[in-house]
Design an enzyme around this catalytic site. Structure first.
Site, PDB file in Angstrom:
ATOM      1  N   ASN A  20      -3.511 -13.031   5.697  1.00  0.00           N
ATOM      2  CA  ASN A  20      -2.266 -12.800   5.119  1.00  0.00           C
ATOM      3  C   ASN A  20      -0.941 -12.944   6.163  1.00  0.00           C
ATOM      4  O   ASN A  20      -0.997 -11.941   6.606  1.00  0.00           O
ATOM      5  CB  ASN A  20      -2.610 -11.491   4.399  1.00  0.00           C
ATOM      6  CG  ASN A  20      -1.291 -10.874   3.433  1.00  0.00           C
ATOM      7  OD1 ASN A  20      -0.317 -11.590   3.308  1.00  0.00           O
ATOM      8  ND2 ASN A  20      -1.311  -9.807   3.095  1.00  0.00           N
TER       9      ASN A  20
ATOM     10  N   LYS B   1       1.792 -12.689   5.089  1.00  0.00           N
ATOM     11  CA  LYS B   1       3.017 -11.855   4.582  1.00  0.00           C
ATOM     12  C   LYS B   1       4.201 -12.675   4.722  1.00  0.00           C
ATOM     13  O   LYS B   1       4.024 -13.872   4.582  1.00  0.00           O
ATOM     14  CB  LYS B   1       3.022 -10.447   5.199  1.00  0.00           C
ATOM     15  CG  LYS B   1       1.754  -9.614   5.265  1.00  0.00           C
ATOM     16  CD  LYS B   1       1.662  -8.156   5.949  1.00  0.00           C
ATOM     17  CE  LYS B   1       0.404  -7.710   5.853  1.00  0.00           C
ATOM     18  NZ  LYS B   1       0.401  -6.203   5.956  1.00  0.00           N
TER      19      LYS B   1
ATOM     20  N   HIS C 167      -0.593  -5.757  -3.598  1.00  0.00           N
ATOM     21  CA  HIS C 167      -0.831  -5.271  -1.956  1.00  0.00           C
ATOM     22  C   HIS C 167       0.069  -3.981  -1.970  1.00  0.00           C
ATOM     23  O   HIS C 167       1.137  -3.883  -2.437  1.00  0.00           O
ATOM     24  CB  HIS C 167      -0.101  -6.282  -1.163  1.00  0.00           C
ATOM     25  CG  HIS C 167      -0.514  -6.037   0.344  1.00  0.00           C
ATOM     26  ND1 HIS C 167       0.437  -5.230   0.740  1.00  0.00           N
ATOM     27  CD2 HIS C 167      -1.308  -6.443   1.222  1.00  0.00           C
ATOM     28  CE1 HIS C 167      -0.083  -5.065   2.264  1.00  0.00           C
ATOM     29  NE2 HIS C 167      -1.070  -5.726   2.267  1.00  0.00           N
TER      30      HIS C 167
HETATM   31  P1  PGA Z   1      -3.047  -5.697   9.016  1.00  0.00           P
HETATM   32  O1  PGA Z   1      -2.594  -5.893   7.525  1.00  0.00           O
HETATM   33  O2  PGA Z   1      -4.203  -6.460   9.455  1.00  0.00           O
HETATM   34  O3  PGA Z   1      -1.816  -6.106   9.854  1.00  0.00           O
HETATM   35  O4  PGA Z   1      -3.164  -4.165   9.173  1.00  0.00           O
HETATM   36  C1  PGA Z   1      -3.744  -6.205   6.325  1.00  0.00           C
HETATM   37  C2  PGA Z   1      -2.762  -6.117   5.173  1.00  0.00           C
HETATM   38  O5  PGA Z   1      -1.904  -5.461   4.978  1.00  0.00           O
HETATM   39  O6  PGA Z   1      -3.327  -6.786   4.459  1.00  0.00           O
END
Ligand code: PGA
Length: 224
Positions: free
Chosen positions: A8, A10, A93
């Site tokens: 992901n 983002k 999310h």
């Molecule tokens: P992270 O994010 O691996 O940076 O903790 C996971 C997520 O928010 O899906």
């Protein structure tokens, strides 16, 4: 059964960075795991092009509109992404719930549209509101979802307090009691060092920060 390893990204990366990631990330045939890449929308076709002949690498979106095609300026709906072979949509999310005011009913509406478009929803949930979220989703849809157990404090940008494997196992049991025999994956500060522990008790992982660097993500994705 193959585990699902989701990258992901983002709202990170520009086009040059996406091209670099795609050039750097090694792809193999007959992987042990199913690798899923969820880029920001503008890079879907770049990623789709790169992975089109890779049967173990799939594409996901990070969100979908809660509305169908029509006059919803700025929204991206299922119809807009037809043809990209999107297999999954990450929905609800905690960042969307927190910053964009997304609620359980919004997520349930997205689940409906997503399934109608033959895209599998990956619903992000914390145990605190598991039952409330599930009750907004129709019972026939529950068992078609994948749930990502994501305690918000575990997310790397929120402090990355990793839950123990035992805690994750307990959450998986609770999620299955409510959703049925679905796939449950874990998300929150997953790294190459802890991925095997989380995979021992789940059907996969949702990876944010550690998916941004292709070499680090390779270490996670191709773990036995
Ligand atoms: P992270 O994010 O691996 O940076 O903790 C996971 C997520 O928010 O899906």
């Amino acid at each position: 059964m193959k585990k699902i390893i989701v990258a992901n990204w983002k709202s990170n990366k520009n086009q040059e960075e996406v091209e670099f990631w795609l050039d750097t990330f090694k792809t193999y045939t007959d992987l042990n795991n199913e690798v899923v890449i969820a880029p920001p929308y503008p890079f879907l076709s770049l990623v789709a092009d790169k992975v089109k002949d890779q049967k173990d690498i799939s594409l996901a979106v990070q969100n979908l509109s809660a509305y169908p095609a029509g006059s919803y300026t700025g929204e991206i709906c299922v119809r807009n992404i037809e043809g990209f072979e999107i297999k999954y949509a990450i929905l609800g999310h905690s960042e969307r719930r927190r910053y964009l005011g997304e609620n359980h009913q919004d997520v349930a509406n997205k689940v409906d549209l997503c399934l109608a478009g033959k895209i599998t929803p990956i619903i992000c949930i914390d145990v605190d509101y598991l039952e409330d979220q599930a009750s907004a989703i129709s019972s026939e849809n529950l068992e078609k979802c994948i749930v990502a157990y994501e305690p918000p404090n575990a997310i790397s940008t929120n402090g990355g307090e990793n839950p123990s494997v035992k805690e994750v196992s307990k959450a998986v049991i609770k999620i299955k009691e409510i959703f049925g025999e679905i796939k449950v994956i874990y998300g929150g500060n997953v790294t190459p060092d802890n991925v095997s522990d989380y995979l021992s008790t789940t059907d996969g992982v949702l990876v944010g920060g550690a998916s941004l660097d292709a070499k680090i993500f390779e270490q996670l994705a191709y773990k036995e």
